[in-house]
Design a protein around this motif. Structure first.
Motif, PDB file in Angstrom:
ATOM      1  N   LEU A   1     -20.389  -8.254   7.035  1.00 39.23           N
ATOM      2  CA  LEU A   1     -21.030  -6.938   7.010  1.00 39.23           C
ATOM      3  C   LEU A   1     -20.076  -5.838   6.557  1.00 39.23           C
ATOM      4  O   LEU A   1     -20.475  -4.904   5.853  1.00 39.23           O
ATOM      5  CB  LEU A   1     -21.601  -6.623   8.391  1.00 39.23           C
ATOM      6  N   GLY A   2     -18.815  -5.929   6.974  1.00 35.12           N
ATOM      7  CA  GLY A   2     -17.834  -4.975   6.480  1.00 35.12           C
ATOM      8  C   GLY A   2     -17.670  -5.078   4.974  1.00 35.12           C
ATOM      9  O   GLY A   2     -17.574  -4.062   4.266  1.00 35.12           O
ATOM     10  N   ARG A   3     -17.663  -6.302   4.457  1.00 33.32           N
ATOM     11  CA  ARG A   3     -17.578  -6.506   3.009  1.00 33.32           C
ATOM     12  C   ARG A   3     -18.821  -5.940   2.314  1.00 33.32           C
ATOM     13  O   ARG A   3     -18.728  -5.360   1.221  1.00 33.32           O
ATOM     14  CB  ARG A   3     -17.418  -7.989   2.696  1.00 33.32           C
ATOM     15  N   ALA A   4     -19.976  -6.094   2.941  1.00 31.29           N
ATOM     16  CA  ALA A   4     -21.197  -5.548   2.353  1.00 31.29           C
ATOM     17  C   ALA A   4     -21.096  -4.030   2.211  1.00 31.29           C
ATOM     18  O   ALA A   4     -21.475  -3.460   1.186  1.00 31.29           O
ATOM     19  CB  ALA A   4     -22.400  -5.927   3.218  1.00 31.29           C
ATOM     20  N   VAL A   5     -20.573  -3.364   3.237  1.00 30.12           N
ATOM     21  CA  VAL A   5     -20.413  -1.915   3.184  1.00 30.12           C
ATOM     22  C   VAL A   5     -19.412  -1.535   2.094  1.00 30.12           C
ATOM     23  O   VAL A   5     -19.651  -0.607   1.303  1.00 30.12           O
ATOM     24  CB  VAL A   5     -19.964  -1.391   4.562  1.00 30.12           C
ATOM     25  N   MET A   6     -18.292  -2.239   2.028  1.00 33.53           N
ATOM     26  CA  MET A   6     -17.265  -1.908   1.041  1.00 33.53           C
ATOM     27  C   MET A   6     -17.753  -2.107  -0.382  1.00 33.53           C
ATOM     28  O   MET A   6     -17.525  -1.265  -1.257  1.00 33.53           O
ATOM     29  CB  MET A   6     -16.012  -2.755   1.292  1.00 33.53           C
TER      30      MET A   6
ATOM     31  N   PRO B   1      -7.004  -6.978   5.781  1.00 39.80           N
ATOM     32  CA  PRO B   1      -7.329  -8.154   4.962  1.00 39.80           C
ATOM     33  C   PRO B   1      -8.604  -7.982   4.141  1.00 39.80           C
ATOM     34  O   PRO B   1      -8.675  -8.434   2.991  1.00 39.80           O
ATOM     35  CB  PRO B   1      -7.472  -9.275   5.997  1.00 39.80           C
ATOM     36  N   LEU B   2      -9.612  -7.328   4.711  1.00 38.00           N
ATOM     37  CA  LEU B   2     -10.837  -7.071   3.955  1.00 38.00           C
ATOM     38  C   LEU B   2     -10.545  -6.178   2.762  1.00 38.00           C
ATOM     39  O   LEU B   2     -10.986  -6.462   1.636  1.00 38.00           O
ATOM     40  CB  LEU B   2     -11.875  -6.409   4.864  1.00 38.00           C
ATOM     41  N   TYR B   3      -9.800  -5.108   2.968  1.00 35.79           N
ATOM     42  CA  TYR B   3      -9.541  -4.166   1.883  1.00 35.79           C
ATOM     43  C   TYR B   3      -8.729  -4.818   0.765  1.00 35.79           C
ATOM     44  O   TYR B   3      -8.996  -4.598  -0.420  1.00 35.79           O
ATOM     45  CB  TYR B   3      -8.827  -2.926   2.422  1.00 35.79           C
ATOM     46  N   GLU B   4      -7.759  -5.630   1.140  1.00 39.13           N
ATOM     47  CA  GLU B   4      -6.983  -6.342   0.120  1.00 39.13           C
ATOM     48  C   GLU B   4      -7.876  -7.283  -0.678  1.00 39.13           C
ATOM     49  O   GLU B   4      -7.709  -7.440  -1.897  1.00 39.13           O
ATOM     50  CB  GLU B   4      -5.838  -7.099   0.783  1.00 39.13           C
ATOM     51  N   SER B   5      -8.842  -7.897  -0.028  1.00 40.63           N
ATOM     52  CA  SER B   5      -9.693  -8.879  -0.705  1.00 40.63           C
ATOM     53  C   SER B   5     -10.635  -8.233  -1.720  1.00 40.63           C
ATOM     54  O   SER B   5     -11.153  -8.916  -2.606  1.00 40.63           O
ATOM     55  CB  SER B   5     -10.504  -9.681   0.319  1.00 40.63           C
ATOM     56  N   VAL B   6     -10.862  -6.917  -1.602  1.00 43.70           N
ATOM     57  CA  VAL B   6     -11.723  -6.238  -2.581  1.00 43.70           C
ATOM     58  C   VAL B   6     -10.915  -5.351  -3.522  1.00 43.70           C
ATOM     59  O   VAL B   6     -11.471  -4.499  -4.222  1.00 43.70           O
ATOM     60  CB  VAL B   6     -12.846  -5.429  -1.894  1.00 43.70           C
ATOM     61  N   GLY B   7      -9.581  -5.534  -3.544  1.00 43.26           N
ATOM     62  CA  GLY B   7      -8.770  -4.907  -4.577  1.00 43.26           C
ATOM     63  C   GLY B   7      -7.897  -3.746  -4.173  1.00 43.26           C
ATOM     64  O   GLY B   7      -7.247  -3.132  -5.020  1.00 43.26           O
ATOM     65  N   PHE B   8      -7.829  -3.414  -2.875  1.00 45.54           N
ATOM     66  CA  PHE B   8      -6.954  -2.330  -2.424  1.00 45.54           C
ATOM     67  C   PHE B   8      -5.527  -2.840  -2.236  1.00 45.54           C
ATOM     68  O   PHE B   8      -5.319  -3.976  -1.796  1.00 45.54           O
ATOM     69  CB  PHE B   8      -7.456  -1.753  -1.095  1.00 45.54           C
ATOM     70  N   THR B   9      -4.556  -1.989  -2.537  1.00 51.04           N
ATOM     71  CA  THR B   9      -3.154  -2.292  -2.261  1.00 51.04           C
ATOM     72  C   THR B   9      -2.511  -1.105  -1.547  1.00 51.04           C
ATOM     73  O   THR B   9      -2.931   0.044  -1.722  1.00 51.04           O
ATOM     74  CB  THR B   9      -2.366  -2.583  -3.549  1.00 51.04           C
ATOM     75  N   GLU B  10      -1.481  -1.383  -0.764  1.00 46.16           N
ATOM     76  CA  GLU B  10      -0.790  -0.322  -0.048  1.00 46.16           C
ATOM     77  C   GLU B  10       0.043   0.501  -1.010  1.00 46.16           C
ATOM     78  O   GLU B  10       0.795  -0.027  -1.828  1.00 46.16           O
ATOM     79  CB  GLU B  10       0.104  -0.915   1.036  1.00 46.16           C
ATOM     80  N   VAL B  11      -0.079   1.841  -0.888  1.00 49.31           N
ATOM     81  CA  VAL B  11       0.687   2.742  -1.746  1.00 49.31           C
ATOM     82  C   VAL B  11       1.569   3.686  -0.935  1.00 49.31           C
ATOM     83  O   VAL B  11       2.336   4.465  -1.496  1.00 49.31           O
ATOM     84  CB  VAL B  11      -0.243   3.569  -2.651  1.00 49.31           C
ATOM     85  N   GLY B  12       1.475   3.644   0.371  1.00 48.21           N
ATOM     86  CA  GLY B  12       2.264   4.506   1.236  1.00 48.21           C
ATOM     87  C   GLY B  12       1.869   4.288   2.677  1.00 48.21           C
ATOM     88  O   GLY B  12       1.036   3.427   2.985  1.00 48.21           O
ATOM     89  N   GLN B  13       2.483   5.060   3.568  1.00 45.55           N
ATOM     90  CA  GLN B  13       2.155   4.977   4.975  1.00 45.55           C
ATOM     91  C   GLN B  13       2.034   6.387   5.546  1.00 45.55           C
ATOM     92  O   GLN B  13       2.613   7.342   5.028  1.00 45.55           O
ATOM     93  CB  GLN B  13       3.215   4.183   5.746  1.00 45.55           C
ATOM     94  N   VAL B  14       1.271   6.495   6.625  1.00 44.33           N
ATOM     95  CA  VAL B  14       1.038   7.805   7.224  1.00 44.33           C
ATOM     96  C   VAL B  14       1.188   7.711   8.729  1.00 44.33           C
ATOM     97  O   VAL B  14       0.713   6.764   9.345  1.00 44.33           O
ATOM     98  CB  VAL B  14      -0.369   8.337   6.847  1.00 44.33           C
ATOM     99  N   ASN B  15       1.930   8.675   9.294  1.00 47.75           N
ATOM    100  CA  ASN B  15       2.013   8.805  10.757  1.00 47.75           C
ATOM    101  C   ASN B  15       0.771   9.518  11.241  1.00 47.75           C
ATOM    102  O   ASN B  15       0.390  10.566  10.706  1.00 47.75           O
ATOM    103  CB  ASN B  15       3.259   9.611  11.158  1.00 47.75           C
TER     104      ASN B  15
END
Length: 220
Positions: A174-179, A201-215
């Motif tokens: 369902l999360g993948r369906a929303v994305m 893991p879901l976001y990586e599987s649909v093409g997202f990559t980490e570009v930074g980090q936020v506190n």
């Protein structure tokens, strides 16, 4: 603009759209006043004084890690065709009644404690259905509302927010369906989000990559 800047720009524009008269921005800081809490986003390095005695959330993508403060990945998906959707499907919310259902799914799915116990319309007021750039998504499991998210298109990128599935419905795509539904609306734009460990893991599987980090500083 840096890849992290895609997210920061989208987030500031999104929060501003909700309360334009209560938002202010300098070269270093975006701040918006909402009933019951303050939202702040760092736009440049520098120290920020928390609002005295008020609940707040402050996102700082420029500072080093801080003990006791959540540090989350900023993720971006470049423009490109949306991934194939799963068997489950997500639909765009069109009515105030369905918006109230989606709001509860997101608040309880995380859960987002600031809004609990939920008073309908506190987190997602009905006016978001009319605001330019806003879309709200809801997915069902056997007819039961089970996952949701909202997106904000600022004209240059599409931000994805509050992707959540109720615990009893996880593991059914369902999360993948929303994305995939959210991406398919604007595949020509970059998409951005802040991830949790559960969602990454879901976001990586649909093409997202980490570009930074936020506190992620917060009180209340």
């Amino acid at each position: 603009m840096s890849p992290s800047g895609v997210y920061l720009r989208n987030a500031t524009r999104m929060w501003r759209s909700l309360e334009p008269s209560q938002a202010s921005e300098s070269a270093a800081l975006f701040r918006a006043e909402f009933p019951g809490f303050v939202r702040m986003i760092a736009l440049a390095p520098g120290a920020v004084e928390p609002p005295a005695g008020r609940p707040f959330t402050y996102e700082d993508a420029f500072g080093p890690p801080v003990d006791g403060v959540d540090r989350l990945p900023i993720m971006v998906r470049p423009p490109g065709a949306a991934p194939a959707p799963p068997a489950a499907r997500a639909a765009e919310v069109r009515s105030a009644a369905d918006l109230a259902v989606a709001e509860r799914v997101m608040i309880d799915g995380f859960p987002l404690r600031r809004y609990q116990p939920l008073r309908t319309g506190t987190a997602l007021p009905p006016r978001v259905l009319e605001l330019p750039g806003w879309r709200v998504w809801l997915a069902y499991c056997d007819g039961v509302p089970a996952a949701g998210a909202y997106t904000y298109d600022d004209g240059e990128s599409n931000g994805v927010y509050w992707v959540a599935t109720l615990p009893e419905h996880r593991g059914h795509g369902l999360g993948r369906a929303v994305m995939t539904a959210a991406i398919a609306v604007a595949p020509e734009r970059p998409h951005s989000l802040v991830a949790t460990d559960v969602g990454r893991p879901l976001y990586e599987s649909v093409g997202f990559t980490e570009v930074g980090q936020v506190n992620w500083h917060s009180r209340g």
